[in-house]
Design a protein around this motif. Structure first.
Motif, PDB file in Angstrom:
ATOM      1  N   SER A  55       0.816  -1.215   0.000  1.00 30.14           N
ATOM      2  CA  SER A  55       0.000   0.000   0.000  1.00 30.14           C
ATOM      3  C   SER A  55       0.850   1.265   0.000  1.00 30.14           C
ATOM      4  O   SER A  55       0.398   2.322  -0.438  1.00 30.14           O
ATOM      5  CB  SER A  55      -0.932  -0.002   1.217  1.00 30.14           C
ATOM      6  N   ASN A  56       2.098   1.153   0.477  1.00 29.28           N
ATOM      7  CA  ASN A  56       2.992   2.317   0.478  1.00 29.28           C
ATOM      8  C   ASN A  56       3.795   2.445  -0.816  1.00 29.28           C
ATOM      9  O   ASN A  56       4.663   3.305  -0.928  1.00 29.28           O
ATOM     10  CB  ASN A  56       3.940   2.253   1.674  1.00 29.28           C
ATOM     11  N   GLY A  57       3.514   1.576  -1.796  1.00 24.77           N
ATOM     12  CA  GLY A  57       4.173   1.671  -3.095  1.00 24.77           C
ATOM     13  C   GLY A  57       5.455   0.876  -3.229  1.00 24.77           C
ATOM     14  O   GLY A  57       6.047   0.842  -4.313  1.00 24.77           O
ATOM     15  N   LEU A  58       5.918   0.243  -2.157  1.00 28.82           N
ATOM     16  CA  LEU A  58       7.136  -0.554  -2.242  1.00 28.82           C
ATOM     17  C   LEU A  58       6.858  -1.879  -2.943  1.00 28.82           C
ATOM     18  O   LEU A  58       5.817  -2.507  -2.735  1.00 28.82           O
ATOM     19  CB  LEU A  58       7.707  -0.816  -0.846  1.00 28.82           C
ATOM     20  N   HIS A  59       7.814  -2.307  -3.762  1.00 27.89           N
ATOM     21  CA  HIS A  59       7.672  -3.571  -4.487  1.00 27.89           C
ATOM     22  C   HIS A  59       8.029  -4.726  -3.564  1.00 27.89           C
ATOM     23  O   HIS A  59       9.082  -4.725  -2.922  1.00 27.89           O
ATOM     24  CB  HIS A  59       8.597  -3.592  -5.704  1.00 27.89           C
ATOM     25  N   VAL A  60       7.160  -5.743  -3.530  1.00 24.79           N
ATOM     26  CA  VAL A  60       7.363  -6.907  -2.676  1.00 24.79           C
ATOM     27  C   VAL A  60       7.568  -8.138  -3.547  1.00 24.79           C
ATOM     28  O   VAL A  60       6.980  -8.256  -4.633  1.00 24.79           O
ATOM     29  CB  VAL A  60       6.161  -7.109  -1.719  1.00 24.79           C
ATOM     30  N   ALA A  61       8.429  -9.048  -3.098  1.00 20.20           N
ATOM     31  CA  ALA A  61       8.687 -10.271  -3.858  1.00 20.20           C
ATOM     32  C   ALA A  61       7.446 -11.155  -3.877  1.00 20.20           C
ATOM     33  O   ALA A  61       6.658 -11.175  -2.932  1.00 20.20           O
ATOM     34  CB  ALA A  61       9.867 -11.020  -3.254  1.00 20.20           C
ATOM     35  N   TYR A  62       7.299 -11.889  -4.976  1.00 21.70           N
ATOM     36  CA  TYR A  62       6.187 -12.827  -5.099  1.00 21.70           C
ATOM     37  C   TYR A  62       6.664 -14.022  -5.915  1.00 21.70           C
ATOM     38  O   TYR A  62       7.737 -13.994  -6.521  1.00 21.70           O
ATOM     39  CB  TYR A  62       4.984 -12.163  -5.784  1.00 21.70           C
ATOM     40  N   ARG A  63       5.875 -15.077  -5.925  1.00 20.34           N
ATOM     41  CA  ARG A  63       6.169 -16.257  -6.731  1.00 20.34           C
ATOM     42  C   ARG A  63       5.339 -16.195  -8.004  1.00 20.34           C
ATOM     43  O   ARG A  63       4.126 -16.021  -7.946  1.00 20.34           O
ATOM     44  CB  ARG A  63       5.831 -17.531  -5.959  1.00 20.34           C
ATOM     45  N   THR A  70      10.193 -13.509  -7.685  1.00 15.05           N
ATOM     46  CA  THR A  70      10.228 -12.405  -8.638  1.00 15.05           C
ATOM     47  C   THR A  70       9.933 -11.107  -7.914  1.00 15.05           C
ATOM     48  O   THR A  70       9.228 -11.097  -6.902  1.00 15.05           O
ATOM     49  CB  THR A  70       9.154 -12.640  -9.729  1.00 15.05           C
ATOM     50  N   ILE A  71      10.465 -10.009  -8.423  1.00 17.81           N
ATOM     51  CA  ILE A  71      10.167  -8.705  -7.840  1.00 17.81           C
ATOM     52  C   ILE A  71      10.253  -7.645  -8.940  1.00 17.81           C
ATOM     53  O   ILE A  71      10.860  -7.875  -9.992  1.00 17.81           O
ATOM     54  CB  ILE A  71      11.134  -8.370  -6.680  1.00 17.81           C
ATOM     55  N   GLY A  72       9.659  -6.506  -8.678  1.00 15.71           N
ATOM     56  CA  GLY A  72       9.707  -5.421  -9.652  1.00 15.71           C
ATOM     57  C   GLY A  72       8.957  -5.800 -10.911  1.00 15.71           C
ATOM     58  O   GLY A  72       7.890  -6.420 -10.860  1.00 15.71           O
ATOM     59  N   TYR A  73       9.524  -5.466 -12.060  1.00 17.26           N
ATOM     60  CA  TYR A  73       8.893  -5.731 -13.347  1.00 17.26           C
ATOM     61  C   TYR A  73       9.481  -6.989 -13.979  1.00 17.26           C
ATOM     62  O   TYR A  73      10.180  -6.941 -14.981  1.00 17.26           O
ATOM     63  CB  TYR A  73       9.050  -4.506 -14.248  1.00 17.26           C
ATOM     64  N   GLY A  74       9.205  -8.132 -13.328  1.00 18.05           N
ATOM     65  CA  GLY A  74       9.646  -9.418 -13.855  1.00 18.05           C
ATOM     66  C   GLY A  74      11.086  -9.770 -13.542  1.00 18.05           C
ATOM     67  O   GLY A  74      11.670 -10.593 -14.247  1.00 18.05           O
ATOM     68  N   PHE A  75      11.693  -9.195 -12.487  1.00 16.53           N
ATOM     69  CA  PHE A  75      13.088  -9.487 -12.171  1.00 16.53           C
ATOM     70  C   PHE A  75      13.176 -10.803 -11.412  1.00 16.53           C
ATOM     71  O   PHE A  75      12.613 -10.963 -10.335  1.00 16.53           O
ATOM     72  CB  PHE A  75      13.709  -8.361 -11.349  1.00 16.53           C
ATOM     73  N   ASN A  76      13.920 -11.752 -11.976  1.00 11.68           N
ATOM     74  CA  ASN A  76      14.061 -13.101 -11.436  1.00 11.68           C
ATOM     75  C   ASN A  76      15.099 -13.106 -10.318  1.00 11.68           C
ATOM     76  O   ASN A  76      16.302 -13.032 -10.569  1.00 11.68           O
ATOM     77  CB  ASN A  76      14.475 -14.047 -12.566  1.00 11.68           C
ATOM     78  N   LEU A  77      14.647 -13.243  -9.079  1.00 15.94           N
ATOM     79  CA  LEU A  77      15.551 -13.218  -7.935  1.00 15.94           C
ATOM     80  C   LEU A  77      16.361 -14.502  -7.786  1.00 15.94           C
ATOM     81  O   LEU A  77      17.333 -14.532  -7.028  1.00 15.94           O
ATOM     82  CB  LEU A  77      14.762 -12.965  -6.644  1.00 15.94           C
ATOM     83  N   THR A  90      21.299  -1.258  -5.648  1.00 20.18           N
ATOM     84  CA  THR A  90      20.873  -1.224  -4.249  1.00 20.18           C
ATOM     85  C   THR A  90      21.782  -2.106  -3.410  1.00 20.18           C
ATOM     86  O   THR A  90      22.475  -2.984  -3.940  1.00 20.18           O
ATOM     87  CB  THR A  90      19.417  -1.715  -4.111  1.00 20.18           C
ATOM     88  N   THR A  91      21.779  -1.882  -2.115  1.00 19.01           N
ATOM     89  CA  THR A  91      22.523  -2.739  -1.188  1.00 19.01           C
ATOM     90  C   THR A  91      21.651  -3.876  -0.674  1.00 19.01           C
ATOM     91  O   THR A  91      22.130  -4.733   0.077  1.00 19.01           O
ATOM     92  CB  THR A  91      23.035  -1.924   0.016  1.00 19.01           C
ATOM     93  N   LYS A  92      20.401  -3.918  -1.066  1.00 17.30           N
ATOM     94  CA  LYS A  92      19.498  -4.987  -0.633  1.00 17.30           C
ATOM     95  C   LYS A  92      19.894  -6.304  -1.291  1.00 17.30           C
ATOM     96  O   LYS A  92      20.410  -6.318  -2.401  1.00 17.30           O
ATOM     97  CB  LYS A  92      18.052  -4.614  -0.967  1.00 17.30           C
ATOM     98  N   THR A  93      19.650  -7.402  -0.603  1.00 17.31           N
ATOM     99  CA  THR A  93      20.088  -8.699  -1.090  1.00 17.31           C
ATOM    100  C   THR A  93      18.916  -9.523  -1.608  1.00 17.31           C
ATOM    101  O   THR A  93      17.762  -9.307  -1.223  1.00 17.31           O
ATOM    102  CB  THR A  93      20.789  -9.498   0.021  1.00 17.31           C
ATOM    103  N   THR A  94      19.236 -10.486  -2.466  1.00 15.36           N
ATOM    104  CA  THR A  94      18.184 -11.372  -2.974  1.00 15.36           C
ATOM    105  C   THR A  94      17.521 -12.143  -1.836  1.00 15.36           C
ATOM    106  O   THR A  94      16.305 -12.319  -1.823  1.00 15.36           O
ATOM    107  CB  THR A  94      18.755 -12.361  -3.999  1.00 15.36           C
ATOM    108  N   ALA A  95      18.327 -12.594  -0.867  1.00 17.52           N
ATOM    109  CA  ALA A  95      17.775 -13.378   0.242  1.00 17.52           C
ATOM    110  C   ALA A  95      16.766 -12.556   1.038  1.00 17.52           C
ATOM    111  O   ALA A  95      15.674 -13.039   1.367  1.00 17.52           O
ATOM    112  CB  ALA A  95      18.895 -13.872   1.152  1.00 17.52           C
ATOM    113  N   ASP A  96      17.123 -11.315   1.360  1.00 18.22           N
ATOM    114  CA  ASP A  96      16.215 -10.475   2.148  1.00 18.22           C
ATOM    115  C   ASP A  96      14.965 -10.120   1.354  1.00 18.22           C
ATOM    116  O   ASP A  96      13.870 -10.017   1.922  1.00 18.22           O
ATOM    117  CB  ASP A  96      16.931  -9.211   2.615  1.00 18.22           C
ATOM    118  N   LEU A  97      15.112  -9.924   0.063  1.00 17.88           N
ATOM    119  CA  LEU A  97      13.937  -9.619  -0.754  1.00 17.88           C
ATOM    120  C   LEU A  97      13.012 -10.826  -0.836  1.00 17.88           C
ATOM    121  O   LEU A  97      11.789 -10.696  -0.739  1.00 17.88           O
ATOM    122  CB  LEU A  97      14.368  -9.180  -2.146  1.00 17.88           C
ATOM    123  N   ILE A  98      13.590 -12.012  -1.006  1.00 14.51           N
ATOM    124  CA  ILE A  98      12.768 -13.226  -1.065  1.00 14.51           C
ATOM    125  C   ILE A  98      12.070 -13.466   0.267  1.00 14.51           C
ATOM    126  O   ILE A  98      10.898 -13.869   0.307  1.00 14.51           O
ATOM    127  CB  ILE A  98      13.637 -14.441  -1.455  1.00 14.51           C
TER     128      ILE A  98
END
Length: 245
Positions: A55-63, A70-77, A90-98
């Motif tokens: 709801s705050n506009g941040l992109h969240v990972a999904y399956r 996946t996150i963003g516009y089709g980015f394969n984590l 970004t300094t964010k990691t794939t693990a933390d995003l997943i």
């Protein structure tokens, strides 16, 4: 466009080794930029890939439908190059995003989209040395297919490639229609792309940012600190995005 829309297919090498060999710097053989190709392709991909945001506009990972994170516009984590690509923006990691302990801002999601878009353009040029001689609507479609499948996946369209080289558009369309992509994996998306190749016209979502109505679903670039908010300051063209060349 809906705020939440899941892709129906993703190739495992979707990110296509983005971080290697400076591949994200995609330019035409003459060294000139092709703003319209990139801008129309970006808007098409925003529509076709969809996004999942809080709801705050941040992109969240999904399956996605294949179970790929996946996150963003089709980015394969889960792609082997994903961690290296993320470090470019970004300094964010794939693990933390997943794990959903971190999220992407719209600016970061746009940056990843543009990196992948440029790699797709580089990839499609590798198949078609005379790519710039193809009419622009069909160039947009071909680049979008490389974005979706990766160069390896696109190379499996064995009849499509020589048909495009010979400008045999009916055979190119037939190759698309006889693929698993068209029949079951992404049938709606594939039909839109096939119709664009058939007619030589842009897919409806491949608009120029300058022509996008406010409610079109095309996300505006994130404003930089100290710059006017584009939502409040009308402009005939979009502002610069990260990694624009």
């Amino acid at each position: 466009m809906p705020q939440c829309r899941l892709r129906s297919k993703k190739n495992i090498d979707h990110n296509d080794k983005l971080a290697l060999n400076g591949g994200f710097k995609a330019i035409s053989p003459s060294g000139e930029q092709d703003f319209e190709l990139k801008d129309r392709l970006k808007n098409l991909l925003v529509f076709e890939e969809g996004r999942v945001v809080l709801s705050n506009g941040l992109h969240v990972a999904y399956r996605d439908s294949k179970g790929i994170a996946t996150i963003g516009y089709g980015f394969n984590l889960q792609d082997g190059a994903a961690a290296g690509v993320l470090r470019l923006v970004t300094t964010k990691t794939t693990a933390d995003l997943i794990e959903k302990t971190q999220f992407l801002t719209e600016e970061e999601a746009q940056s990843l989209l543009l990196l992948a878009e440029n790699v797709a353009i580089t990839g499609v040029r590798s198949f078609f040395p005379d790519f710039d001689a193809i009419d622009l609507p069909r160039r947009v479609v071909l680049a979008s297919m490389v974005y979706q499948f990766g160069a390896g996946g696109f190379g499996k369209f064995r009849r499509l490639i020589p048909a495009v080289e010979g400008r045999d558009w009916p055979t190119a369309v037939l190759s698309m229609e006889q693929s698993q992509w068209y029949k079951s994996d992404s049938p709606k998306r594939a039909r839109r792309m096939a119709e664009a190749v058939r007619s030589g016209s842009f897919p409806a979502s491949a608009i120029l940012s300058a022509d996008a109505p406010r409610d079109s679903g095309v996300p505006a670039p994130s404003p930089q600190p100290g710059t006017p908010d584009p939502a409040k300051t009308p402009s005939p063209r979009r502002g610069s995005w990260p990694f624009d060349q």
